[in-house]
Design a protein around this motif. Structure first.
Motif, PDB file in Angstrom:
ATOM      1  N   VAL A 222       0.833  -1.206   0.000  1.00  0.00           N
ATOM      2  CA  VAL A 222       0.000   0.000   0.000  1.00  0.00           C
ATOM      3  C   VAL A 222       0.867   1.256   0.000  1.00  0.00           C
ATOM      4  CG1 VAL A 222      -1.764   1.305   1.247  1.00  0.00           C
ATOM      5  CG2 VAL A 222      -1.850  -1.204   1.211  1.00  0.00           C
ATOM      6  N   ILE A 223       0.506   2.187  -0.879  1.00  0.00           N
ATOM      7  CA  ILE A 223       1.076   3.539  -0.886  1.00  0.00           C
ATOM      8  C   ILE A 223      -0.007   4.473  -0.355  1.00  0.00           C
ATOM      9  CG2 ILE A 223       2.009   5.389  -2.308  1.00  0.00           C
ATOM     10  CD1 ILE A 223       2.831   3.222  -4.353  1.00  0.00           C
ATOM     11  N   LEU A 224       0.304   5.204   0.683  1.00  0.00           N
ATOM     12  CA  LEU A 224      -0.648   6.156   1.262  1.00  0.00           C
ATOM     13  C   LEU A 224      -0.318   7.557   0.770  1.00  0.00           C
ATOM     14  CD1 LEU A 224      -2.840   7.127   3.272  1.00  0.00           C
ATOM     15  CD2 LEU A 224      -1.026   7.210   5.017  1.00  0.00           C
ATOM     16  N   THR A 225      -1.297   8.222   0.156  1.00  0.00           N
ATOM     17  CA  THR A 225      -1.162   9.623  -0.210  1.00  0.00           C
ATOM     18  C   THR A 225      -2.141  10.433   0.624  1.00  0.00           C
ATOM     19  OG1 THR A 225      -2.772   9.487  -2.035  1.00  0.00           O
ATOM     20  CG2 THR A 225      -0.470   9.053  -2.567  1.00  0.00           C
ATOM     21  N   THR A 226      -1.676  11.538   1.163  1.00  0.00           N
ATOM     22  CA  THR A 226      -2.514  12.431   1.961  1.00  0.00           C
ATOM     23  C   THR A 226      -1.851  13.796   1.923  1.00  0.00           C
ATOM     24  OG1 THR A 226      -3.690  12.672   4.072  1.00  0.00           O
ATOM     25  CG2 THR A 226      -1.377  11.949   4.165  1.00  0.00           C
ATOM     26  N   HIS A 227      -2.535  14.817   2.415  1.00  0.00           N
ATOM     27  CA  HIS A 227      -1.983  16.163   2.263  1.00  0.00           C
ATOM     28  C   HIS A 227      -0.987  16.518   3.362  1.00  0.00           C
ATOM     29  CE1 HIS A 227      -1.755  20.052   0.457  1.00  0.00           C
ATOM     30  NE2 HIS A 227      -2.126  20.677   1.569  1.00  0.00           N
ATOM     31  N   GLU A 228      -1.252  16.097   4.581  1.00  0.00           N
ATOM     32  CA  GLU A 228      -0.338  16.411   5.681  1.00  0.00           C
ATOM     33  C   GLU A 228       0.004  15.154   6.458  1.00  0.00           C
ATOM     34  OE1 GLU A 228      -0.199  18.557  10.046  1.00  0.00           O
ATOM     35  OE2 GLU A 228      -1.689  19.250   8.606  1.00  0.00           O
ATOM     36  N   LEU A 229       1.307  14.960   6.692  1.00  0.00           N
ATOM     37  CA  LEU A 229       1.761  13.848   7.517  1.00  0.00           C
ATOM     38  C   LEU A 229       3.094  14.198   8.170  1.00  0.00           C
ATOM     39  CD1 LEU A 229       1.454  10.096   6.492  1.00  0.00           C
ATOM     40  CD2 LEU A 229       2.922  10.925   8.305  1.00  0.00           C
ATOM     41  N   VAL A 230       4.132  14.497   7.345  1.00  0.00           N
ATOM     42  CA  VAL A 230       5.419  14.908   7.903  1.00  0.00           C
ATOM     43  C   VAL A 230       5.783  16.289   7.370  1.00  0.00           C
ATOM     44  CG1 VAL A 230       6.266  12.566   8.240  1.00  0.00           C
ATOM     45  CG2 VAL A 230       6.707  13.726   6.061  1.00  0.00           C
ATOM     46  N   ASN A 231       6.660  16.964   8.111  1.00  0.00           N
ATOM     47  CA  ASN A 231       7.135  18.295   7.782  1.00  0.00           C
ATOM     48  C   ASN A 231       8.656  18.267   7.771  1.00  0.00           C
ATOM     49  OD1 ASN A 231       7.256  21.017   7.275  1.00  0.00           O
ATOM     50  ND2 ASN A 231       6.538  21.677   9.292  1.00  0.00           N
ATOM     51  N   ALA A 232       9.283  19.295   7.198  1.00  0.00           N
ATOM     52  CA  ALA A 232      10.738  19.403   7.181  1.00  0.00           C
ATOM     53  C   ALA A 232      11.115  20.884   7.211  1.00  0.00           C
ATOM     54  CB  ALA A 232      11.327  18.722   5.950  1.00  0.00           C
ATOM     55  N   ASP A 233      12.278  21.174   7.731  1.00  0.00           N
ATOM     56  CA  ASP A 233      12.747  22.549   7.839  1.00  0.00           C
ATOM     57  C   ASP A 233      13.842  22.822   6.817  1.00  0.00           C
ATOM     58  OD1 ASP A 233      11.053  23.014  10.036  1.00  0.00           O
ATOM     59  OD2 ASP A 233      12.561  22.231  11.426  1.00  0.00           O
TER      60      ASP A 233
ATOM     61  N   PHE B 287       3.501  21.156   3.242  1.00  0.00           N
ATOM     62  CA  PHE B 287       4.644  21.930   3.725  1.00  0.00           C
ATOM     63  C   PHE B 287       5.735  22.027   2.663  1.00  0.00           C
ATOM     64  CE2 PHE B 287       2.893  19.687   7.494  1.00  0.00           C
ATOM     65  CZ  PHE B 287       2.517  20.793   8.255  1.00  0.00           C
ATOM     66  N   TRP B 288       6.620  22.948   2.848  1.00  0.00           N
ATOM     67  CA  TRP B 288       7.842  23.005   2.073  1.00  0.00           C
ATOM     68  C   TRP B 288       8.939  23.517   2.980  1.00  0.00           C
ATOM     69  CZ3 TRP B 288       3.862  26.489   1.219  1.00  0.00           C
ATOM     70  CH2 TRP B 288       4.135  27.837   1.492  1.00  0.00           C
ATOM     71  N   PRO B 289      10.189  23.194   2.691  1.00  0.00           N
ATOM     72  CA  PRO B 289      10.705  22.430   1.550  1.00  0.00           C
ATOM     73  C   PRO B 289      10.488  20.934   1.739  1.00  0.00           C
ATOM     74  CG  PRO B 289      12.489  22.935   3.029  1.00  0.00           C
ATOM     75  CD  PRO B 289      11.271  23.626   3.598  1.00  0.00           C
ATOM     76  N   PRO B 290      10.856  20.150   0.721  1.00  0.00           N
ATOM     77  CA  PRO B 290      10.698  18.696   0.816  1.00  0.00           C
ATOM     78  C   PRO B 290      11.609  18.075   1.876  1.00  0.00           C
ATOM     79  CG  PRO B 290      10.893  19.389  -1.464  1.00  0.00           C
ATOM     80  CD  PRO B 290      11.272  20.566  -0.620  1.00  0.00           C
ATOM     81  N   GLY B 291      11.265  16.860   2.259  1.00  0.00           N
ATOM     82  CA  GLY B 291      12.067  16.100   3.208  1.00  0.00           C
ATOM     83  C   GLY B 291      11.587  14.662   3.243  1.00  0.00           C
ATOM     84  N   ARG B 292      12.270  13.848   3.993  1.00  0.00           N
ATOM     85  CA  ARG B 292      11.876  12.443   4.110  1.00  0.00           C
ATOM     86  C   ARG B 292      12.446  11.850   5.381  1.00  0.00           C
ATOM     87  NH1 ARG B 292      16.339   9.420   0.970  1.00  0.00           N
ATOM     88  NH2 ARG B 292      17.616  11.115   0.133  1.00  0.00           N
TER      89      ARG B 292
END
Length: 617
Positions: A226-237, A271-276
């Motif tokens: 399963v791939i989960l797509t959603t609008h908000e889950l993690v953030n990055a600085d 959010f932006w910028p990207p992160g993981r």
């Protein structure tokens, strides 16, 4: 260590104008946008081309490599009277144009389609998504906080978003599986790399009932990753691309991700910028959580997209980030800011994710073990010897060919071979022997044919196939030039004066660089004849084969022909009538070391076999 994905060919295609409709749309100066901005003439002209391409575009659902396209926040392109659909149009047309080339099986939008949740904005976005509809490209869309009343969860009722992207819009897609009763959450099932995958598209704020629905969807598809797509889950600085969970992200994790091992990848925008970041779930397995959003880059992100290139053969997901609209522009007219955002190649936006897919999915969909096959089934016409190491250690290994070429164990200093339950996944026998060989001095053990074995006198004038299942030891010791299969007797013993006459008449070995080497004295040559392979990975099973049709010898690894096979004719194998050695080789008749690693089985046939006839077929 991350590997880099080489997108050079893609860049060249785009820069050369191979973007097709997207290039036509984006050539020249940038669109200035504005209220009610209409599609350009180039975009209109491209519609017929795109429709024609859609009817001929094909994806390969069985190929181990496929692509999932990800489209993050496009809200600044549809912001009241500040509208320009050109960037997103170019991205969608690029995906259609590259559908077959990149094997693009699905496209996922991560929410915030528009800026102010206004019906007028969705009226501008709707025709752009119809490009995908006309091309019959499966895709999903979910509501971001700018698409709806963000103060409410998905029980909010009617909205301009839902009127634009209702469940009815997706029902025409073969991938569409269903939606929550409120219409704000959906799931798709697509086929790629020979299996099915499930993608969840979850609302900005799912209700408890919607989380329960998602868990039920997963439960009803118990074997699907399963791939989960959603609008908000993690953030990055900025400057810290390692992502972290938001309060809502922790809710998503607790209610949906943590307890569902099938979810291995999550994708969100907002959010932006990207992160993981990677987090282990309740089953102790990695979940890869990625944030991607480019709305605050040049021109509202310029329709930038991410391409997730899944490669199940390499156990890797290669990720790249490109802006087709900018790449498709005339380089001579592209402005300075556009030049900086053609594609993003930093570690946060272009990277590789190593995943052993079989191992990661084993908890819910283990790869079935290929059934063992009796030795009698593998004694094909022409079989001269067939040895299997699928039992306890004994002093004699039976030749299943029926020709009487049994092997006798010879013990050197140190530990002898040990029985092992390990085996190559395509090996007929489900076991092996682990040989603990070494050198200086020779130690461990090996096997040999009897002095009067029929195999000793055979010259193989009509050709031969020698194949084995092997795993080289990863003990860190020096095993350079260890022999897997050899024939006692030297070049000098058979009257050969070329090369080094002290070399064995037959030697299947591994060089100091673990390269497979087939070095023999043929009947029709006065010196040695050598085929070379590439470096083999220690601790990893592989199948090898040497095939000679009476004229030419070819090395195979995992049924794949290798490069360094001489074109010079080679017929037969010289013999001094002496025994064969399995698990050792010699120089001038002296055994200097024995093999270190696993041997599953080895078969010798008096004719050239095709790969479809190999033991691993």
């Amino acid at each position: 260590m991350d590997e880099r994905y080489d997108g050079t060919s893609r860049r060249r295609l785009l820069q050369a104008g191979a973007l097709g409709a997207g290039a036509m749309l984006a050539s020249g100066t940038l669109s200035t946008g504005g209220a009610g901005a209409a599609p350009t003439q180039a975009s209109k002209a491209s519609k017929a081309t795109q429709d024609a391409k859609a009817s001929t575009a094909r994806i390969d659902t069985e190929h181990p490599r496929f692509t999932v396209a990800v489209v993050p926040d496009t809200q600044y392109q549809f912001d009241l009277d500040r509208v320009d659909p050109a960037p997103l149009t170019a991205s969608f047309e690029y995906l259609i144009d590259q559908r077959s080339t990149e094997n693009i099986v699905f496209t996922a939008h991560l929410g915030d389609v528009v800026e102010n949740a206004q019906a007028s904005e969705f009226a501008q976005a709707d025709p752009v998504f119809k490009i995908l509809d006309r091309a019959q490209m499966p895709y999903s869309v979910l509501a971001g906080n700018h698409d709806i009343d963000a103060s409410k969860d998905d029980t909010r009722g009617d909205s301009a978003y839902l009127r634009t992207f209702p469940p009815q819009r997706f029902r025409r897609m073969a991938t569409y599986g269903g939606s929550t009763p409120n219409g704000y959450n959906s799931y798709h099932v697509f086929r790629a790399a020979g299996r099915q995958w499930l993608l969840l598209a979850m609302d900005w704020r799912p209700s408890d009932a919607s989380f329960a629905w998602a868990r039920d969807v997963i439960a009803k598809h118990p074997k699907l990753p399963v791939i989960l797509t959603t609008h908000e889950l993690v953030n990055a600085d900025h400057g810290q691309p390692v992502a972290y969970f938001t309060d809502h992200g922790n809710r998503v994790w607790d209610q949906l991700v943590n307890g569902n091992d099938q979810i291995f990848l999550t994708l969100n925008g907002h959010f932006w910028p990207p992160g993981r970041v990677v987090r282990q779930n309740a089953a102790g397995h990695d979940v890869h959580l990625h944030l991607t959003n480019y709305q605050d880059r040049y021109y509202g992100g310029s329709g930038m997209i991410r391409l997730y290139h899944f490669d199940l053969a390499r156990n890797t997901i290669d990720v790249e980030t490109i802006a087709p609209w900018l790449l498709g522009q005339d380089p001579a007219k592209r402005n300075a800011l556009a030049e900086g955002d053609l594609e993003l190649t930093d570690d946060t936006n272009r990277f590789s994710v190593p995943i052993d897919f079989a191992e990661r999915f084993a908890g819910f969909d283990p790869v079935p073990v290929r059934p063992a096959r009796p030795a009698a089934q593998l004694v094909v016409p022409g079989t001269a010897a067939y040895w299997r190491f699928d039992g306890a250690i004994t002093d004699k290994v039976v030749d299943h060919s029926g020709k009487g070429n049994h092997l006798t164990r010879v013990q050197l200093a140190g530990d002898g071979p040990q029985a092992s339950t390990e085996f190559h996944p395509d090996q007929p026998g489900h076991a092996s022997w682990l040989f603990s060989g070494g050198k200086n001095p020779a130690r461990g053990g090996y096997l040999r044919t009897a002095d009067d074995a029929p195999l000793n006198a055979m010259t193989f004038r009509g050709g031969y196939t020698i194949e084995a299942f092997v795993k080289l030891a990863d003990d860190g010791a020096d095993h350079a030039w260890e022999g897997l299969l050899s024939r006692m007797g030297t070049g000098a013993d058979v009257g050969k004066t070329g090369s080094d006459p002290s070399e064995p008449v037959v030697n299947l070995a591994f060089s100091g660089g673990r390269q497979l080497q087939w070095a023999v004295y043929p009947l029709d040559r006065n010196d040695t004849f050598t085929n070379w392979g590439h470096e083999q990975v220690v601790g990893q099973w592989f199948h090898l084969a040497v095939v000679n049709d009476g004229r030419r010898s070819i090395l195979y690894v995992d049924s794949s022909p290798l490069l360094r096979n001489p074109a010079t004719a080679s017929n037969g194998l010289a013999t001094a009538g002496k025994p064969w050695l399995l698990g050792a080789n010699h120089y001038a008749g002296v055994i200097e070391q024995s093999f270190a690693g696993h041997i599953g089985e080895l078969r010798i046939v008096t004719r050239a076999l095709k790969p479809a006839e190999f033991l691993n077929a």
